[in-house]
Scaffold this active site. Structure first.
Site, mmCIF file in Angstrom:
data_model
loop_
_atom_site.group_PDB
_atom_site.id
_atom_site.type_symbol
_atom_site.label_atom_id
_atom_site.label_comp_id
_atom_site.label_asym_id
_atom_site.label_seq_id
_atom_site.Cartn_x
_atom_site.Cartn_y
_atom_site.Cartn_z
ATOM 1 N N SER A 13 0.843 -1.201 0.000
ATOM 2 C CA SER A 13 0.000 0.000 0.000
ATOM 3 C C SER A 13 0.875 1.247 0.000
ATOM 4 O O SER A 13 2.105 1.155 -0.007
ATOM 5 C CB SER A 13 -0.891 0.001 1.251
ATOM 6 N N GLY A 17 6.804 1.646 2.302
ATOM 7 C CA GLY A 17 8.254 1.575 2.119
ATOM 8 C C GLY A 17 8.687 0.871 0.846
ATOM 9 O O GLY A 17 9.812 0.381 0.762
ATOM 10 N N LYS A 18 7.819 0.832 -0.168
ATOM 11 C CA LYS A 18 8.154 0.175 -1.441
ATOM 12 C C LYS A 18 9.368 0.813 -2.101
ATOM 13 O O LYS A 18 10.302 0.132 -2.519
ATOM 14 C CB LYS A 18 6.985 0.258 -2.434
ATOM 15 N N GLU A 85 6.710 3.104 -9.107
ATOM 16 C CA GLU A 85 5.302 3.462 -9.382
ATOM 17 C C GLU A 85 4.781 2.708 -10.601
ATOM 18 O O GLU A 85 4.097 3.265 -11.471
ATOM 19 C CB GLU A 85 5.165 4.979 -9.603
ATOM 20 N N CYS A 141 -1.139 0.732 10.311
ATOM 21 C CA CYS A 141 -2.481 1.311 10.380
ATOM 22 C C CYS A 141 -2.457 2.520 11.312
ATOM 23 O O CYS A 141 -2.045 2.411 12.468
ATOM 24 C CB CYS A 141 -3.486 0.281 10.885
ATOM 25 N N CYS A 144 -5.009 1.845 14.490
ATOM 26 C CA CYS A 144 -4.829 0.859 15.565
ATOM 27 C C CYS A 144 -3.396 0.341 15.695
ATOM 28 O O CYS A 144 -3.097 -0.373 16.644
ATOM 29 C CB CYS A 144 -5.788 -0.305 15.364
ATOM 30 N N CYS A 173 -5.627 -1.003 8.254
ATOM 31 C CA CYS A 173 -5.738 -2.468 8.260
ATOM 32 C C CYS A 173 -7.145 -2.845 7.784
ATOM 33 O O CYS A 173 -7.997 -1.982 7.588
ATOM 34 C CB CYS A 173 -5.475 -3.008 9.664
ATOM 35 N N CYS A 176 -10.029 -1.635 10.228
ATOM 36 C CA CYS A 176 -10.252 -0.186 10.242
ATOM 37 C C CYS A 176 -10.725 0.307 8.877
ATOM 38 O O CYS A 176 -11.528 1.235 8.788
ATOM 39 C CB CYS A 176 -8.983 0.531 10.685
HETATM 40 ZN ZN LIG Z 1 -6.358 -0.769 12.036
#
Ligand SMILES: [Zn+2]
Length: 185
Positions: A13, A17-18, A85, A141, A144, A173, A176
Site C-alpha cells: 500500500s 516503504g516500497k 510506481e 495502520c 490501531c 488495516c 479499520c
Molecule cells: Zn487498524
C-alpha cells in the site's frame, strides 16, 4: 558468461516503504559496480522530474518515460533495471519486464498492489504472477497500529489515478478500512 535475468516485485500500500526497498536493492547493485537504470511513469511528478524520490527524500536519479516500450529502448547495456510506481504504467510493462529478464537483466519493480478501492492496480497483478520473487511490504495502520494493507482515500474523488500524500490517503488495516468504508467513525 551469460547473465541470468530475473524479475523481482516489491508491492504494498501507500506508505509501506516500497520505494525505500527498491532504492536499497539498487544501491547495493551500484556498490557491486553494476550498471543501474531507474524508470518511472511520466505522470509521477510530485517532487522532481529527474529523480526517484521516496517519502523520506532518499533519492536516486531516474528517467521519466511516457510508455513502457521506452524502457526497452533505453535499457541497452544495463544490468539492473529499477521501475518505480509501476501501477501507473500501461499493461505493456509486463512484456517489457519479461523481455528484459530473458535478455539477462535483473528487473526490480515497485508499485501499489491495490488502488484505494482495494482493486488490483494496472499491470501489478500480472507482474506479481510472472515474477521470480514477490515481496509484499506493509504500512502501519494509523488507527490501531496493526500492519496495514490498504490505502484509504480521505477525499471524495473516484479517479483511480490520483497522486497523494498523508492529507489524501491513510494506511489502514482490514478492520479499520471496513469501519471507515461503512462510515462508522
Ligand atoms: Zn487498524
Amino acid at each position: 558468461m551469460q547473465r541470468r535475468g530475473s524479475i523481482e516485485v516489491i508491492c504494498g500500500s501507500m506508505f509501506s516503504g516500497k520505494t525505500e526497498e527498491l532504492l536499497r536493492r539498487l544501491k547495493r547493485a551500484k556498490i557491486a559496480r553494476q550498471k543501474v537504470e531507474i524508470f518511472k511513469p511520466a505522470v509521477d511528478v510530485r517532487y522532481s522530474e529527474e529523480e526517484v524520490v521516496s517519502h523520506d527524500k532518499n533519492s536516486i536519479p531516474s528517467t521519466p518515460v511516457e510508455h513502457s516500450s521506452n524502457i526497452l529502448l533505453l535499457s541497452s547495456e544495463v544490468e539492473v533495471v529499477g521501475i518505480d510506481e509501476a501501477q501507473f504504467f500501461d499493461k505493456g510493462l509486463v512484456d517489457v519486464c519479461q523481455q528484459l529478464a530473458d535478455q539477462g537483466v535483473r528487473v526490480i519493480v515497485a508499485g501499489l498492489d491495490m488502488d484505494f478501492r482495494r482493486v488490483p492496480f494496472g499491470p501489478m497483478p500480472a507482474l506479481c504472477a510472472i515474477a521470480d520473487d514477490v515481496t509484499k511490504v506493509h504500512a502501519v495502520c494509523v488507527r490501531c497500529g496493526r500492519l496495514a494493507n490498504y490505502s484509504f482515500r480521505l477525499v471524495a474523488n473516484d479517479k483511480q489515478l490520483m497522486l497523494g500524500e498523508m492529507q489524501e490517503y491513510q494506511p489502514l488495516c482490514r478492520l479499520c478500512y471496513n469501519k471507515e468504508a461503512k462510515g462508522e467513525r
